[in-house]
Design an enzyme around this catalytic site. Sequence first.
Site, PDB file in Angstrom:
ATOM      1  N   ASP A   1      15.503   1.317   6.064  1.00  0.00           N
ATOM      2  CA  ASP A   1      16.823   1.480   6.684  1.00  0.00           C
ATOM      3  C   ASP A   1      17.014   0.602   7.919  1.00  0.00           C
ATOM      4  OD1 ASP A   1      14.757   3.335   7.585  1.00  0.00           O
ATOM      5  OD2 ASP A   1      16.245   4.122   8.983  1.00  0.00           O
TER       6      ASP A   1
ATOM      7  N   ARG B   1       7.919   4.555   2.683  1.00  0.00           N
ATOM      8  CA  ARG B   1       8.078   3.367   3.528  1.00  0.00           C
ATOM      9  C   ARG B   1       9.543   2.917   3.493  1.00  0.00           C
ATOM     10  NH1 ARG B   1       2.807  -0.431   2.807  1.00  0.00           N
ATOM     11  NH2 ARG B   1       3.566  -1.240   4.790  1.00  0.00           N
TER      12      ARG B   1
ATOM     13  N   ASP C   1      -3.890   0.428  10.980  1.00  0.00           N
ATOM     14  CA  ASP C   1      -4.646  -0.159   9.863  1.00  0.00           C
ATOM     15  C   ASP C   1      -6.154  -0.011  10.058  1.00  0.00           C
ATOM     16  OD1 ASP C   1      -2.226  -0.795   8.751  1.00  0.00           O
ATOM     17  OD2 ASP C   1      -2.203  -2.840   9.513  1.00  0.00           O
TER      18      ASP C   1
ATOM     19  N   CYS D   1       0.848  -1.197   0.000  1.00  0.00           N
ATOM     20  CA  CYS D   1       0.000   0.000   0.000  1.00  0.00           C
ATOM     21  C   CYS D   1       0.880   1.243   0.000  1.00  0.00           C
ATOM     22  CB  CYS D   1      -0.921  -0.015   1.220  1.00  0.00           C
ATOM     23  SG  CYS D   1      -2.136  -1.323   1.121  1.00  0.00           S
TER      24      CYS D   1
END
Length: 406
Positions: A124, A121, A296, A116
């Site tokens: 690292d 996003r 979510d 999504c």
Amino acid sequence: MKKLVINGGVPLFGRVRVSGSKNAALPIIFSSLALRGISRIKGLADIGDVRVALDLIGCYGAKVKREGRDTLIDTTTLKYVSPPPELTSMLRASTYLMGASLIRFGRAELVNHGGCNFSARPIDMHLDALASHGAVIAGDVISGGRLVPSVVRFKKRSVGATVNALISAAGIEGESVIEGCALEPHIFVLVDYLRSAGASISFVGDRATVRGGELSGAEVSIPGDMIEAGSYVAASIASGGRVQVQGFDRSELSSFIEALGASGVSFEDGEDVVAYGKPARRFSVCAAPYPGFPTDLQPVVAPLMSFAGGCLKDEVWRERFGYLDGLGAFGLRSRALGDMREVFPSELHPARAYAPDLRGGFAMLLAALMADGESEIYNADVILRGYENITEKLSGLGAEISLCEM
Ligand code: EPZ
């Protein structure tokens, strides 16, 4: 591309059982590559993301067999391949290939991961965890050489980085420590699986101590999906009905139940969740790592704020509000207030709109269930990535909904 056609304004009644958790299943499937032997996974949902994940491990030679609700994965003989970008770009969890592949093959590649697309996003922290074990990252290639146990200290909570750190630590001989682990319930499903594969893992708060080594075939049960459960609770409230949602651990939804309870929604006592009544008061949610309000479910409660207004903030994905533009097509009025979004009481009407992502798409579905008349949601494929049998489940509760090819 698929579309959902919904004739809204129908209250939902009855009982719905949630399927196996998507975000528990994906780490289990990918970590299977680090195991050698036959594993049994009970209760995998038949959803888009699970199918892609099984296809991906199949590319390495994993043999996947369904036995009723059990899935057998045989990883006795595998061969390294470059992760196929046409599959990895379909889901974010393909990043778990990095840890699993490093353990099994001593090498991995940076994955062209998808998922999504509601925010930047970064990965690292995943790479820091692998590097702390001695992996060398040069360009797109991650080389294992001789992997060593290590101490990883995460600067913030990340589900994905915790998954990669646990998989790699479990496959390396010796004792590793991971500090600052994410504590979402699905992390502990992976922990159970890796324990069953031979690793010793103990937690004190957010600090995991992992004694790793050779991992063998294992067994695990996927619990019910708390996000799917919250989504059906929201559908029940949105429609003005009374649905019993079962098949998951109610305690995982405590922060969600608390926020909606404060708005005036009533909840029956018991193991299942039965919510009834509409939000009569303005309410606020601030999404945060578990046990905070689940990010979510942040998009999923936005349509419920159309009753009496509310305020949204997300400390996990600070910009996860793009879906509100799509809800605007249904009449939901909102505005930015610094890093928050204020939602105003709004009259919802039917619309034709494009699902932006999995949870934003479900939020649109809720708006469509609330609006009197026929709505269409395009790009419904993104919703099917995470909700098993969604049209059957909603029709079973009385919704007028159908799925068709466009
Ligand atoms: C998982 O994503 C879920 N996906 C997401 O669910 C969920 O929103 C998220 O966890 C948070 O609960 C799966 O499990 C497949 P994170 P993940 O790493 O692991 C930052 C859904 O709708 N971060 O916990 O990618 C990141 O920017 C999906 O089912 C770094 O800074 O999320 C974010 O702010 C969408 N560096 C925070 O950490 C990193 O290396 C949390 O992200 C990794 C993350």
